[in-house]
Design an enzyme around this catalytic site. Structure first.
Site, mmCIF file in Angstrom:
data_model
loop_
_atom_site.group_PDB
_atom_site.id
_atom_site.type_symbol
_atom_site.label_atom_id
_atom_site.label_comp_id
_atom_site.label_asym_id
_atom_site.label_seq_id
_atom_site.Cartn_x
_atom_site.Cartn_y
_atom_site.Cartn_z
ATOM 1 C CE LYS A 125 49.849 36.100 72.385
ATOM 2 N NZ LYS A 125 48.850 35.599 70.766
ATOM 3 C CB ALA A 174 34.451 30.409 69.640
ATOM 4 C CG ASP A 214 46.049 35.242 73.408
ATOM 5 O OD1 ASP A 214 46.021 34.777 71.717
ATOM 6 O OD2 ASP A 214 45.853 34.099 73.788
ATOM 7 N N GLY A 228 35.587 25.783 71.884
ATOM 8 C CA GLY A 228 35.710 26.916 72.786
ATOM 9 C C GLY A 228 34.399 27.681 72.529
ATOM 10 N N GLY A 241 34.439 31.794 73.156
ATOM 11 C CA GLY A 241 35.130 33.255 73.018
ATOM 12 C C GLY A 241 35.054 33.776 71.952
ATOM 13 C CG ASN A 242 37.453 37.412 70.048
ATOM 14 O OD1 ASN A 242 38.139 37.591 68.967
ATOM 15 N ND2 ASN A 242 36.123 39.000 69.953
HETATM 16 O O1 2IT Z 1 47.335 34.807 67.980
HETATM 17 C C1 2IT Z 1 47.194 36.222 68.116
HETATM 18 O O2 2IT Z 1 47.439 36.201 66.627
HETATM 19 C C2 2IT Z 1 46.066 37.486 68.396
HETATM 20 N N1 2IT Z 1 45.894 36.909 69.851
HETATM 21 C C3 2IT Z 1 46.466 38.393 67.856
HETATM 22 C C4 2IT Z 1 47.056 39.443 68.087
HETATM 23 C C5 2IT Z 1 47.112 41.207 67.856
HETATM 24 O O3 2IT Z 1 47.969 41.266 67.720
HETATM 25 O O4 2IT Z 1 46.094 42.075 67.345
#
Ligand code: 2IT
Length: 444
Positions: free
Chosen positions: A126, A242, A166, A237, A239-240
């Site tokens: 991450k 939601a 993210d 939320g 965003g994407n």
């Molecule tokens: O929390 C997650 O699983 C994501 N933000 C997606 C991570 C990804 O590599 O697609």
């Protein structure tokens, strides 16, 4: 057993002072897998758990950029390369003012088990920055992304580490990051996922986290002889995640009545459907991080500075950020008749809320529920490697199959009499594969 776990956590806290979110994520996993771990002396001898809690590598770097007024700005960039036992590090980038090393370590730790649950060959990682896209112009966002990638590019690669989006990182940011990577490396590769469709992206990736979460919720409901159709759902939320979840709940005949932002929540008792779902994309694109304008647009109710968990619903789906449901929220949900909480955000519930929810309703954690996003990222990687694009149905069917599989894994490891302990099921199910791979690969 508790004293052993306490000792493990005390040691961890001593070595990582102040990393509260990371400690919270580790404690949940350790508590779930402890029995299983103790029964396997091979794991203990190889110190598998101790190694799992130490990221393989953490990169922190300066991100200088110039804003539209000509002023120099400095942010901090991170990439936590947590575990590569199952494949290249894989996980999103978060751009938000709240980003700290602790938050990215908790997310990278969780990601390792989540990615394992998908059964695709991906390790866990991450990254991100304390940069806040709120109120920034397009030019500022581009310059920030270019500066961020000017350092990150030397640490990532399609077989090494494959970031994605993210919170605060969507299609536009992935575009700017990809452009800069390609320019620096002179290589067009699948080094990021969530790319645009014309340049290596996968169909269904934008929808995948929300769709996957609803597929998972549907399996949870089938387990108790119920279904999404006819149910009222609260979502947080806007965003994407939601957006995708709301679209899929509608498709399956349910009704979503809330969304939320940092400014408060919207209660739309008619249900968020049709044009209203598209409007969420517009709201997002303003970059203001508020939901209040939805109320003016559609005549719904706006409740300032509160979270949506006080609204009576059948099912709650947190889709925003960590610790967005606390113990009193969980109690309020149960009191109002909510039967199930499927966590689409990462660690959306506090530890106390998880304990209460597990006893009083059906609860499943983010690492199982929201794994559809990274799963389709894994499918994007496969398509990039093969240099082909699968049609929508192919990706959606695979996503559905993966979510069904994750649900079955949770049942296999979490079945406790009539009940399914989804926390234990997801943690043990995710842990086993990573542990076995680490054992096989020796002390590295
Ligand atoms: O929390 C997650 O699983 C994501 N933000 C997606 C991570 C990804 O590599 O697609």
């Amino acid at each position: 057993m508790m004293s052993d776990i306490n000792e493990f956590i005390t040691n961890l806290e001593r070595r990582t002072p102040g990393e509260n979110e990371f400690h919270q994520a580790v404690e949940e996993v350790i508590t779930s897998v402890w029995d299983f771990y103790k029964k396997n002396p091979r794991y203990q001898k190889a110190k598998i758990l101790e190694r799992m809690c130490e990221p393989e590598r953490v990169i922190m770097f300066r991100v200088p950029w110039v804003d539209d007024r000509g002023e120099v700005q400095i942010n901090r960039g991170y990439r936590v390369e947590f575990n590569s036992a199952l494949g290249p590090y894989k996980g999103g980038l978060r751009f938000h003012a709240s980003v700290t090393l602790s938050i990215l370590k908790f997310l990278g730790f969780e990601q390792t088990f989540k990615n394992s649950l998908t059964t695709l060959p991906m390790g866990g990682g991450k990254g991100g920055s304390d940069f806040s896209p709120k109120g920034k112009t397009d030019g500022e966002i581009m310059r920030f992304c270019q500066s961020f990638m000017s350092e990150l590019y030397r640490h990532i690669g399609p077989n090494t580490d494959v970031p994605a989006g993210d919170i605060g990182v969507g299609g536009r940011e992935i575009g700017y990051l990809f452009g800069q990577y390609k320019r620096l490396k002179n290589e067009f590769t699948g080094v990021l996922t969530g790319k645009g469709l014309a340049w290596g992206g996968s169909l269904i990736r934008p929808e995948a986290t929300g769709f996957g979460a609803v597929y998972f919720a549907q399996h949870m409901l089938h387990e108790i002889g119920s279904d999404i159709a006819g149910q009222t759902v609260s979502v947080s939320g806007f965003g994407n995640v939601a957006w995708g979840a709301i679209a899929k709940v509608n498709e399956l005949g349910g009704k979503v009545v809330t969304i939320s932002g940092p400014d408060g929540y919207i209660y739309d008792k008619e249900g968020i459907s049709g044009d209203k779902i598209d409007y969420l994309l517009e709201l997002r694109a303003t970059n203001n991080d508020v939901v209040a304008p939805y109320a003016d647009e559609f005549g719904a109710h706006f409740v300032p500075n509160k979270r949506p968990w006080e609204v009576p619903v059948d099912i709650a789906m947190p889709c925003a950020t960590e610790n967005e449901v606390c113990l009193s929220d969980a109690k309020e949900l149960a009191k109002n008749g909510c039967k199930m909480l499927a966590e689409a955000s990462n660690m959306g519930c506090t530890a106390e809320a998880v304990e209460y929810l597990s006893e009083n309703m059906i609860y499943a954690p983010g690492k199982a529920v929201n794994a559809g996003g990274v799963a389709v990222s894994g499918l994007e990687m496969s398509q990039n490697s093969m240099r082909i694009n699968w049609p929508k149905e192919e990706v959606d069917n695979r996503l559905h199959g993966i979510m069904r599989n994750i649900h079955e894994t949770c049942v296999e490891y979490g079945k406790n009499g009539q009940k399914i302990d989804y926390v234990k099921g997801a943690n043990v199910g995710g842990f086993v594969k990573v542990a076995e791979a680490m054992l096989a690969q020796g002390v590295v």
